[in-house]
Every structure is written in structure tokens, then in C-alpha cells.
Design a protein around this motif. Structure first.
Motif, PDB file in Angstrom:
ATOM      1  N   MET A 167     106.512  16.108  66.006  1.00 31.04           N
ATOM      2  CA  MET A 167     107.134  15.824  64.725  1.00 31.04           C
ATOM      3  C   MET A 167     108.559  16.373  64.738  1.00 31.04           C
ATOM      4  N   ASN A 168     109.467  15.661  64.090  1.00 30.33           N
ATOM      5  CA  ASN A 168     110.855  16.100  63.961  1.00 30.33           C
ATOM      6  C   ASN A 168     111.026  16.914  62.684  1.00 30.33           C
ATOM      7  N   TYR A 169     111.865  17.952  62.771  1.00 27.51           N
ATOM      8  CA  TYR A 169     112.187  18.795  61.627  1.00 27.51           C
ATOM      9  C   TYR A 169     113.696  18.844  61.456  1.00 27.51           C
ATOM     10  N   TYR A 170     114.121  18.945  60.210  1.00 28.32           N
ATOM     11  CA  TYR A 170     115.535  18.964  59.879  1.00 28.32           C
ATOM     12  C   TYR A 170     115.829  20.149  58.971  1.00 28.32           C
ATOM     13  N   LEU A 171     116.964  20.777  59.214  1.00 30.49           N
ATOM     14  CA  LEU A 171     117.343  21.981  58.479  1.00 30.49           C
ATOM     15  C   LEU A 171     118.556  21.683  57.615  1.00 30.49           C
ATOM     16  N   GLU A 200     108.102  30.396  57.772  1.00 32.85           N
ATOM     17  CA  GLU A 200     107.250  29.698  56.807  1.00 32.85           C
ATOM     18  C   GLU A 200     106.793  28.343  57.358  1.00 32.85           C
ATOM     19  N   ALA A 201     107.678  27.664  58.094  1.00 31.96           N
ATOM     20  CA  ALA A 201     107.341  26.354  58.660  1.00 31.96           C
ATOM     21  C   ALA A 201     106.433  26.474  59.883  1.00 31.96           C
ATOM     22  N   GLY A 202     106.389  27.655  60.480  1.00 36.22           N
ATOM     23  CA  GLY A 202     105.568  27.853  61.672  1.00 36.22           C
ATOM     24  C   GLY A 202     106.138  27.170  62.908  1.00 36.22           C
ATOM     25  N   ASP A 234     112.523  23.423  67.626  1.00 35.06           N
ATOM     26  CA  ASP A 234     111.851  22.296  66.984  1.00 35.06           C
ATOM     27  C   ASP A 234     112.744  21.550  65.989  1.00 35.06           C
ATOM     28  N   ILE A 235     113.935  22.073  65.725  1.00 37.48           N
ATOM     29  CA  ILE A 235     114.860  21.459  64.777  1.00 37.48           C
ATOM     30  C   ILE A 235     115.604  20.317  65.470  1.00 37.48           C
TER      31      ILE A 235
END
Length: 88
Positions: A1-5, A58-60, A65-66
Motif C-alpha cells: 500500500m502507498n502512504y502519503y505525508l 501511529e500508522a505503524g 513506506d512514504i
């Protein structure tokens, strides 16, 4: 999964949000002020580091991973300021 900050680094507080590719909030971080004109570049770095660390925890996930990030940084808007930051 992709994550964005996303980061909102302001004169009174810093908010960090990490969302997944579906737009769901995965983690949130809150830190103190990060405007370099009031807290210096070290203060800006500390606020970012603290807020991002909280949101990642919090996101684990880890910073690796960003997939992308966007920053709104109070006080970072004039060409001489931008050049100084880029050289730091």
C-alpha cells in the motif's frame, strides 16, 4: 500500500498527517512551532522530526513506506530564505 505525508509547519504548531492511497488517515503527529523565523532552522527540524515520528508510529510504518509528501512551511516564502534553506 502507498502512504502519503502532509505537513503543516506553522508559527504556533506543526501538524503531520499520513494517509493511505484510499485517502484514509493512517497516522497523525503534533509538535510545536516550526517557523524558522521564530524558532530557527534547528527548531523547524525538531518540530518536523517530532511530528513525523508520532505520525509514523501511529500508522505503524517507517519513512521508507512514504510514497510522496507535501509541506506547507510558515515563513518559507521569500527567494533569499529559500536559497538559505537549500544551502543548509
Amino acid at each position: 500500500m502507498n502512504y502519503y505525508l502532509g505537513a503543516d509547519v506553522g508559527s504556533s504548531k506543526t501538524h503531520i498527517l499520513i494517509a493511505d492511497e484510499k485517502g484514509q488517515t493512517a497516522g497523525v503527529g503534533l509538535a510545536g512551532p516550526g517557523n524558522h523565523q521564530t524558532v530557527g532552522y534547528e527548531g523547524m527540524h525538531s518540530a518536523l522530526e517530532e511530528g513525523v515520528s508520532q505520525a509514523l508510529k501511529e500508522a505503524g510504518i517507517t519513512v521508507k513506506d512514504i510514497s510522496g509528501a507535501g509541506f506547507g512551511i510558515s515563513g518559507y516564502d521569500w527567494p533569499p530564505t529559500n536559497q538559505k534553506c537549500l544551502k543548509s
